[in-house]
Design a protein around this motif. Structure first.
Motif, PDB file in Angstrom:
ATOM      1  N   VAL A 118       0.962  -1.227   0.190  1.00 56.94           N
ATOM      2  CA  VAL A 118      -0.133  -0.076  -0.100  1.00 56.94           C
ATOM      3  C   VAL A 118       0.953   1.144  -0.034  1.00 56.94           C
ATOM      4  O   VAL A 118       1.827   1.396   0.784  1.00 56.94           O
ATOM      5  N   ARG A 119       0.444   2.043  -0.912  1.00 56.93           N
ATOM      6  CA  ARG A 119       1.298   3.460  -1.114  1.00 56.93           C
ATOM      7  C   ARG A 119       0.033   4.434  -1.318  1.00 56.93           C
ATOM      8  O   ARG A 119      -0.076   4.671  -2.252  1.00 56.93           O
ATOM      9  N   ALA A 120      -0.581   4.816  -0.281  1.00 54.60           N
ATOM     10  CA  ALA A 120      -1.815   5.665  -0.671  1.00 54.60           C
ATOM     11  C   ALA A 120      -1.571   6.994   0.098  1.00 54.60           C
ATOM     12  O   ALA A 120      -1.657   6.885   1.576  1.00 54.60           O
ATOM     13  N   GLY A 121      -1.526   8.046  -0.603  1.00 53.84           N
ATOM     14  CA  GLY A 121      -1.100   9.337   0.136  1.00 53.84           C
ATOM     15  C   GLY A 121       0.318   9.157   0.761  1.00 53.84           C
ATOM     16  O   GLY A 121       0.949   8.647   0.467  1.00 53.84           O
ATOM     17  N   ARG A 122       0.223   9.628   2.237  1.00 53.52           N
ATOM     18  CA  ARG A 122       1.252   9.508   3.044  1.00 53.52           C
ATOM     19  C   ARG A 122       1.312   7.803   3.611  1.00 53.52           C
ATOM     20  O   ARG A 122       2.439   7.571   3.985  1.00 53.52           O
ATOM     21  N   VAL A 123       0.405   6.826   3.500  1.00 53.27           N
ATOM     22  CA  VAL A 123       0.184   5.755   3.977  1.00 53.27           C
ATOM     23  C   VAL A 123       1.336   4.621   3.206  1.00 53.27           C
ATOM     24  O   VAL A 123       1.355   4.650   2.223  1.00 53.27           O
ATOM     25  N   ARG A 124       2.075   4.192   4.314  1.00 52.98           N
ATOM     26  CA  ARG A 124       3.141   3.057   3.768  1.00 52.98           C
ATOM     27  C   ARG A 124       2.763   1.834   4.513  1.00 52.98           C
ATOM     28  O   ARG A 124       3.102   1.788   5.843  1.00 52.98           O
ATOM     29  N   ALA A 125       2.473   0.993   3.910  1.00 53.43           N
ATOM     30  CA  ALA A 125       1.971  -0.108   4.636  1.00 53.43           C
ATOM     31  C   ALA A 125       1.852  -1.426   3.641  1.00 53.43           C
ATOM     32  O   ALA A 125       2.099  -1.591   2.497  1.00 53.43           O
ATOM     33  N   THR A 126       1.507  -2.678   4.282  1.00 52.29           N
ATOM     34  CA  THR A 126       0.912  -3.802   3.523  1.00 52.29           C
ATOM     35  C   THR A 126      -0.365  -4.273   3.871  1.00 52.29           C
ATOM     36  O   THR A 126      -0.286  -4.692   5.236  1.00 52.29           O
ATOM     37  N   LEU A 127      -1.087  -4.778   3.062  1.00 50.49           N
ATOM     38  CA  LEU A 127      -2.434  -5.065   3.489  1.00 50.49           C
ATOM     39  C   LEU A 127      -2.761  -6.729   3.081  1.00 50.49           C
ATOM     40  O   LEU A 127      -2.464  -7.029   2.146  1.00 50.49           O
ATOM     41  N   PHE A 128      -2.933  -7.316   4.042  1.00 53.53           N
ATOM     42  CA  PHE A 128      -3.347  -8.592   4.107  1.00 53.53           C
ATOM     43  C   PHE A 128      -4.705  -8.988   4.167  1.00 53.53           C
ATOM     44  O   PHE A 128      -5.497  -8.565   4.875  1.00 53.53           O
ATOM     45  N   SER A 170       9.410   0.170  18.522  1.00 58.03           N
ATOM     46  CA  SER A 170      10.453   1.328  18.381  1.00 58.03           C
ATOM     47  C   SER A 170      11.476   1.180  17.324  1.00 58.03           C
ATOM     48  O   SER A 170      12.322   1.876  17.065  1.00 58.03           O
ATOM     49  N   GLY A 171      11.636  -0.086  16.806  1.00 57.14           N
ATOM     50  CA  GLY A 171      12.642  -0.214  15.785  1.00 57.14           C
ATOM     51  C   GLY A 171      12.286   0.227  14.529  1.00 57.14           C
ATOM     52  O   GLY A 171      13.192   0.539  13.522  1.00 57.14           O
ATOM     53  N   ALA A 224      -0.546  -3.902   7.905  1.00 60.70           N
ATOM     54  CA  ALA A 224       0.620  -3.747   8.631  1.00 60.70           C
ATOM     55  C   ALA A 224       1.147  -2.311   8.334  1.00 60.70           C
ATOM     56  O   ALA A 224       1.657  -2.171   7.192  1.00 60.70           O
ATOM     57  N   LEU A 225       1.106  -1.420   9.364  1.00 60.57           N
ATOM     58  CA  LEU A 225       1.416  -0.209   9.056  1.00 60.57           C
ATOM     59  C   LEU A 225       2.873   0.442   9.543  1.00 60.57           C
ATOM     60  O   LEU A 225       3.131   0.124  10.711  1.00 60.57           O
ATOM     61  N   PHE A 277      10.975   4.065   7.498  1.00 59.36           N
ATOM     62  CA  PHE A 277      10.742   3.240   6.426  1.00 59.36           C
ATOM     63  C   PHE A 277      10.309   4.248   5.013  1.00 59.36           C
ATOM     64  O   PHE A 277       9.268   5.078   5.218  1.00 59.36           O
ATOM     65  N   GLU A 278      11.085   4.048   3.934  1.00 58.10           N
ATOM     66  CA  GLU A 278      10.924   4.856   2.775  1.00 58.10           C
ATOM     67  C   GLU A 278      11.004   6.204   3.173  1.00 58.10           C
ATOM     68  O   GLU A 278      11.867   6.666   3.556  1.00 58.10           O
ATOM     69  N   ASP A 279      10.007   7.020   2.640  1.00 54.00           N
ATOM     70  CA  ASP A 279       9.900   8.378   2.825  1.00 54.00           C
ATOM     71  C   ASP A 279       9.244   8.789   4.230  1.00 54.00           C
ATOM     72  O   ASP A 279       9.188   9.990   4.394  1.00 54.00           O
ATOM     73  N   LEU A 280       9.064   7.910   5.227  1.00 49.17           N
ATOM     74  CA  LEU A 280       8.208   8.311   6.389  1.00 49.17           C
ATOM     75  C   LEU A 280       9.481   9.067   7.161  1.00 49.17           C
ATOM     76  O   LEU A 280      10.722   9.016   7.215  1.00 49.17           O
TER      77      LEU A 280
END
Length: 259
Positions: free
Chosen positions: A139-149, A166-167, A187-188, A193-196
């Motif tokens: 998932v790369r939607a707007g600012r959201v960086r995640a994986t959807l299961f 915290s990692g 999983a957010l 991570f990337e551009d976060l």
């Protein structure tokens, strides 16, 4: 090697599924040591062991026979899995790529010596983290960086947002397993991570609001709400976001009531 190690289910199954371990071909009441080991994706070694005695027929079933010592004691059919400890201190067993299994080696040794005696039997068991039919969607939607299961059925499904600690980064193994139980799980990632943001203090609660909106707008997610699941730093973030969102909803209702 004279003994046979059998597993049910045989060969391969999911990490969160129970496995029945048995050993056949031993001498009556023979003392043996069972050892489990695996290497993670960085090569770190994790081990567990337990001492047992075969029954009068030379068979050993971990669902019926108590461990007499080692990494655990008593009747623990899955003890060789949950008791895995790192060879080097302070390492944590983490699955980084849910698309590949962990291979667990199970060995049977003669006697109860700490280092084990003669090797009697061996088996390799693969433990999956991506259940059959579960779909993994980056998932790369707007600012959201995640994986959807998503579960294998048509849905819609109860939704969960999964936050780790915290990692930083993106950790998927809990989300993938939960999807196998009928949940749509995001999983957010929220920092490192990337551009976060690089640091947790730079993360805004608006980011989590955007993730909730993404889930509620998804055709496979059953509304009108989603659950939050947090680990380590993810736990207080869940509480903070929930408190903040609840306060906003109360404020909106009060405002509407005065109109």
């Amino acid at each position: 090697m004279a003994a046979t190690v059998t597993l049910e289910p045989a060969g391969r199954c999911c990490w969160d599924e129970p496995v029945r371990i048995a050993v056949r071909g031993l001498a009556p009441e023979q003392p043996v040591t069972l050892r489990a080991s695996l290497r993670d994706e960085k090569g770190a070694l994790f081990r567990a062991h337990a001492r047992y005695c075969a029954d009068a027929d030379g068979q050993l079933d971990l669902a019926r026979a108590p461990a007499l010592g080692g990494s655990f004691v008593g009747l623990e059919p899955m003890g060789l899995f949950w008791a895995l400890e790192p060879e080097k201190p302070l390492l944590r067993l983490v699955k980084r790529d849910v698309q590949t299994p962990f291979a667990v080696e199970l060995e049977v040794f003669e006697g109860h010596e700490p280092e084990g005696g003669r090797l009697l039997g061996r088996a390799v068991h693969e433990r999956d983290f991506l259940p059959p039919g579960v779909r993994r969607e980056p998932v790369r939607a707007g600012r959201v960086r995640a994986t959807l299961f998503l579960p294998p059925d048509t849905g819609p499904f109860p939704g969960i947002i999964d936050l780790f600690g915290s990692g930083g980064g993106l950790c998927e193994y809990r989300a993938s397993l939960l999807a196998g139980r009928g949940f749509a799980v995001l999983a957010l990632a929220y920092f490192r991570f990337e551009d976060l943001p690089e640091y947790l203090n730079d993360v805004s609660l608006d980011y989590f609001e955007e993730a909730v909106d993404f889930m509620l707008q998804h055709s496979k997610v059953k509304g009108p709400s989603v659950g939050l699941l947090g680990f380590s730093k993810g736990e207080p973030l869940c509480m903070q976001f929930w408190t903040n969102r609840s306060s906003m909803e109360v404020s909106q209702r009060l405002t509407q009531g005065h109109r």
